[in-house]
Design an enzyme around this catalytic site. Structure first.
Site, PDB file in Angstrom:
ATOM      1  N   HIS A   1       0.882  -1.166   0.000  1.00 54.33           N
ATOM      2  CA  HIS A   1       0.000   0.000   0.000  1.00 54.33           C
ATOM      3  C   HIS A   1       0.921   1.217   0.000  1.00 54.33           C
ATOM      4  O   HIS A   1       2.065   1.137   0.446  1.00 54.33           O
ATOM      5  CB  HIS A   1      -0.851   0.051   1.273  1.00 54.33           C
ATOM      6  CG  HIS A   1      -1.851  -1.052   1.367  1.00 54.33           C
ATOM      7  ND1 HIS A   1      -3.069  -1.000   0.758  1.00 54.33           N
ATOM      8  CD2 HIS A   1      -1.802  -2.242   2.013  1.00 54.33           C
ATOM      9  CE1 HIS A   1      -3.737  -2.103   1.020  1.00 54.33           C
ATOM     10  NE2 HIS A   1      -3.004  -2.878   1.776  1.00 54.33           N
TER      11      HIS A   1
ATOM     12  N   HIS B   1     -10.844   2.994   3.101  1.00 58.01           N
ATOM     13  CA  HIS B   1      -9.930   1.890   3.359  1.00 58.01           C
ATOM     14  C   HIS B   1      -8.825   2.304   4.324  1.00 58.01           C
ATOM     15  O   HIS B   1      -7.637   2.226   4.013  1.00 58.01           O
ATOM     16  CB  HIS B   1      -9.344   1.409   2.023  1.00 58.01           C
ATOM     17  CG  HIS B   1      -8.737   0.037   2.039  1.00 58.01           C
ATOM     18  ND1 HIS B   1      -7.516  -0.225   2.622  1.00 58.01           N
ATOM     19  CD2 HIS B   1      -9.166  -1.145   1.547  1.00 58.01           C
ATOM     20  CE1 HIS B   1      -7.209  -1.500   2.459  1.00 58.01           C
ATOM     21  NE2 HIS B   1      -8.215  -2.081   1.818  1.00 58.01           N
TER      22      HIS B   1
HETATM   23 ZN   LIG Z   1      -5.675  -5.503  -1.490  1.00 61.85          ZN
HETATM   24 ZN   LIG Z   2      -7.782  -3.892   0.685  1.00 62.51          ZN
END
Ligand SMILES: [Zn+2]
Ligand SMILES: [Zn+2]
Length: 765
Positions: free
Chosen positions: A399, A421
């Site tokens: 991420h 998220h």
């Molecule tokens: Zn993911």
């Molecule tokens: Zn995710």
């Protein structure tokens, strides 16, 4: 003028949390849903997004960013158990996502079907898979009038993408999970070339800064090595797919450089992942250059030298746990149950062993709880055991961190930024950091962090009210009447007037601007016509005043063959005509580059050249162009799977001779040395290569089921009648007995894993 439309954004999940991603966009009567995930910390109905808050029959499209369960696993429930099917909604994801999603869901359904709160059956899953339309990165997909989207690479895991969505001109970029750092196998996320009005972006790491890739890899391999040296076992709980492939690449490489470790096995405890390796190998072309160049040198990076599979027998966990030092990658990543949990409980009381958490651990899962390094741990059976195993956290979760995310947010330049998220605290910190960055620079950018079900209503600068004057204002206007005229802007106020009033009111005069654009033509005239018709329906073809062959597009744009290898586009400049010119230009310049390009031949043995007539004297032009479109769509499907496809039309000037195949239109697919012929009349496949024939049939079947218009007859004017139903399904069988009929016709890897599927089915019974 009508009141200004607003965009409504509602999170049915992933609003101030990580898990069950589900974002609803509503604008001018259209509804798009991005992601339909489950929450890994909950089970059964509680794991679903708040799906009761939406009338699913109104949804135009569901777009899935990637195969992770927190983004995709609720899809089956939504397509099969809500009223989604009553509407016209379509489901889209990329080819690799669809291929892996199938395996992920088979595993998910197997794990959950044993529990009493299973959400759906294997049959539901099969039905759901059949309705997914696979798409490619950078492809412009039109969902319905007013709605289109384009996927862009997002890094993160194989096949992951962002969606740039256009609803009646309003542009929204939804990132899903993304990474901006190239890792061992994936490309980094792209910055789409168009500035959207709204950015919906993940915020998993908030304002956290992650260490660089090399440092992180070194810290990881050193830690693994030191646990082995102290005679311990290393446990790496991972998801079967995605980040596990990255860890395997790192470990395999490290082992290669350290011969002293060659006696220490690395186990990869995932039958699911083994099945999916074929998918990884199929999609090597979507990975980064280092992977592709190794592959080109016949050094397949996914054929690991130092990684072993665990035995297919029950109780292998215990055997390995009691054996000599080793490294085990085991799923699930959150250790709720399964092999990773079992190994953890066995190794927990021994201080020589080491646990390394390598992913992002969602709140409420055991993997997250263990990070506080508690003294004791309660097993699944309820016993309390001491926790002596070392616990480390080295994230490979792909991420973006704070600097990458803020840089990306600033580069996208949207008016509204919606954070999703992320846990409440992380998201809140990112929101205030970004808000103050923009405030310092006196930029008007709104940062939102909505909770689940808290609907945002966004309106946009640039929506204008104009005053109608002169001739236009003479006639009384009813509601919903559309006025057209010239829009004159002065000092931020707008006036709409008839062109003949222009001089009186604004002191301006009208003029017509004719635009021309010249392009080099690398393909035949008939192929240009073919593509124009595919895009715009029928085009008027003739000669202009100077006798130059001309095709008129949409009644406003002339495409002229001005020299042997040159086309000229001519149109009267206006915003709508310029748009048609732009898209025509893009279409024509893309013909020879486009993977969806069909090579037209008027004769099976010769290629047509510019200027050559390509016609079917008896065909009705309207019917012909709609069948052209269908053939083109089918060719696109086939090309996505097999590379170049050739179209062979019968030559109407020649009597069909002995070779019967010459008298019917065919698509030819080549794979290595083998060739398959698809009859466009009967939709049957002929090939001397059985394996290729089966694969082509599977793709054909998928094309026919997913693109509804393909199910109609291809050649309406042809004398042969198409039989009912997709002809490729000539093998009669029950769904259970035939892998090809399980609803997912994606052929990638299917053959490669067929044997293993059978083995797995046996070992799991
Ligand atoms: Zn993911
Ligand atoms: Zn995710």
């Amino acid at each position: 003028m009508a009141d200004t439309p607003t965009l409504s954004v509602t999170m049915l999940g992933a609003g101030q949390e990580v898990g069950r991603s589900c974002c609803v966009l509503q604008y001018r009567g259209r509804t798009i849903v991005c992601d339909t995930g489950v929450h890994p910390a909950y089970s059964g109905m509680a794991s679903l997004p708040f799906i009761d808050e939406l009338d699913w029959s109104t949804v135009d499209a569901i777009l899935i960013t990637h195969f992770h369960l927190d983004h995709a696993a609720a899809l089956t429930y939504i397509t099969e158990k809500t009223n989604f099917r009553d509407g016209k909604g379509k489901v889209y994801m990329t080819h690799p996502t669809k291929a892996v999603h199938k395996f992920m869901m088979q595993d998910y359904v197997r794990m959950s079907s044993s529990s009493s709160d299973a959400l759906f059956s294997p049959l539901d899953m099969t039905m759901s898979l059949a309705s997914i339309i696979p798409v490619s990165a950078h492809q412009l997909i039109t969902v319905c009038p007013g709605v289109s989207f384009t996927p862009y690479h997002a890094g993160h895991v194989l096949g992951a993408c962002m969606f740039l969505i256009d609803i009646y001109g309003l542009k929204i970029l939804y990132t899903g999970d993304y990474s901006r750092e190239e890792d061992r196998h994936l490309v980094k996320a792209e910055l789409p070339p168009i500035r959207p009005d709204v950015l919906i972006v993940e915020s998993t790491f908030g304002v956290h800064t992650l260490e660089g890739r090399e440092e992180k890899e070194a810290r990881f391999t050193n830690l693994v090595h030191s646990i082995i040296r102290r005679n311990g076992h290393v446990l790496l709980p991972t998801f079967a797919l995605g980040r596990a492939q990255e860890l395997l690449l790192i470990l395999d490489d490290y082992w290669r450089k350290h011969p002293d470790l060659h006696s220490v096995p690395i186990y990869y405890a995932s039958s699911l992942a083994r099945k999916c390796m074929a998918v990884y190998q199929t999609y090597i072309h979507t990975m980064n250059s280092s992977i592709r160049s190794r592959f080109a040198k016949r050094d397949n990076p996914f054929v690991f030298k130092h990684i072993s599979n665990v035995p297919h027998t029950r109780g292998w966990e215990k055997k390995i746990a009691e054996g000599p030092p080793c490294v085990v990658l085991a799923s699930p990543g959150f250790m709720q149950s399964g092999p990773s949990r079992e190994l953890f409980e066995l190794w927990c009381p021994d201080s020589r062993n080491g646990l390394i958490i390598t992913g992002y651990s969602i709140e409420g899962t055991p993997a997250r709880d263990i990070m506080t390094e508690p003294e004791d741990f309660v097993t699944l059976k309820g016993a309390t055991i001491p926790r002596k195993i070392s616990v480390d956290d080295i994230s490979f979760s792909a991420h973006v961190d704070y600097s990458q995310n803020s840089e990306f947010i600033e580069a996208v330049k949207a008016q509204h930024v919606i954070l999703v998220h992320g846990e409440q605290a992380a998201m809140g910190r990112l929101r205030s950091a970004m808000t103050s960055r923009y405030k310092e620079r006196d930029e008007d950018v709104k940062i939102h962090a909505p909770r689940n079900l808290e609907t945002l209503h966004l309106s946009f600068r640039g929506e204008r009210v104009a005053k109608a004057i002169g001739t236009l204002a003479d006639k009384p206007v009813k509601t919903n009447d559309i006025l057209s005229g010239l829009l004159v802007a002065k000092d931020y106020s707008y006036t709409l007037l008839h062109p003949r009033d222009l001089k009186d009111f604004a002191g301006l005069t009208t003029a017509t601007v004719t635009q021309t654009q010249r392009i080099v033509l690398g393909v035949g005239w008939s192929l240009v016509k073919w593509h124009l018709e595919g895009m715009y329906g029928s085009v008027e073809e003739g000669l202009d005043n100077d006798g130059v062959p001309t095709m008129r597009v949409m009644g406003v744009l002339d495409v002229k063959l001005t020299a042997e290898h040159e086309l000229t586009l001519e149109w009267e400049s206006s915003s709508s005509n310029d748009m048609i010119a732009d898209s025509t230009l893009a279409l024509i310049t893309g013909i020879d580059k486009s993977p969806a390009s069909v090579k037209l031949t008027t004769h099976p043995h010769s290629h047509s050249h510019s200027g050559e007539e390509h016609s079917h004297p008896h065909a009705d032009p309207e019917i012909e162009s709609s069948s052209n479109l269908r053939i083109q769509r089918l060719a696109m499907f086939l090309e996505a799977h097999f590379g170049e496809v050739e179209l062979h039309m019968p030559d109407p000037s020649e009597e069909p001779e002995q070779g019967e195949s010459d008298s019917e239109p065919l698509l030819l697919v080549h794979l290595d040395e083998a060739e398959a012929q698809i009859s466009l009349i009967s939709l049957t496949v002929h090939s001397s290569n059985e394996a290729l024939k089966r694969r082509v049939e599977a793709v054909l079947d998928m094309a026919v089921t997913t693109v509804s218009s393909l199910a109609e007859s291809f050649m309406s004017t042809a004398p042969v009648v198409v039989e009912d139903g997709p002809p490729a399904k000539d093998k009669s069988s029950t769904p259970a007995a035939d892998e090809n009929h399980d609803g997912n016709k994606s052929p990638e890897a299917e053959e490669a894993v067929a044997d293993e599927d059978a083995q797995m089915a046996k070992s799991e019974e």
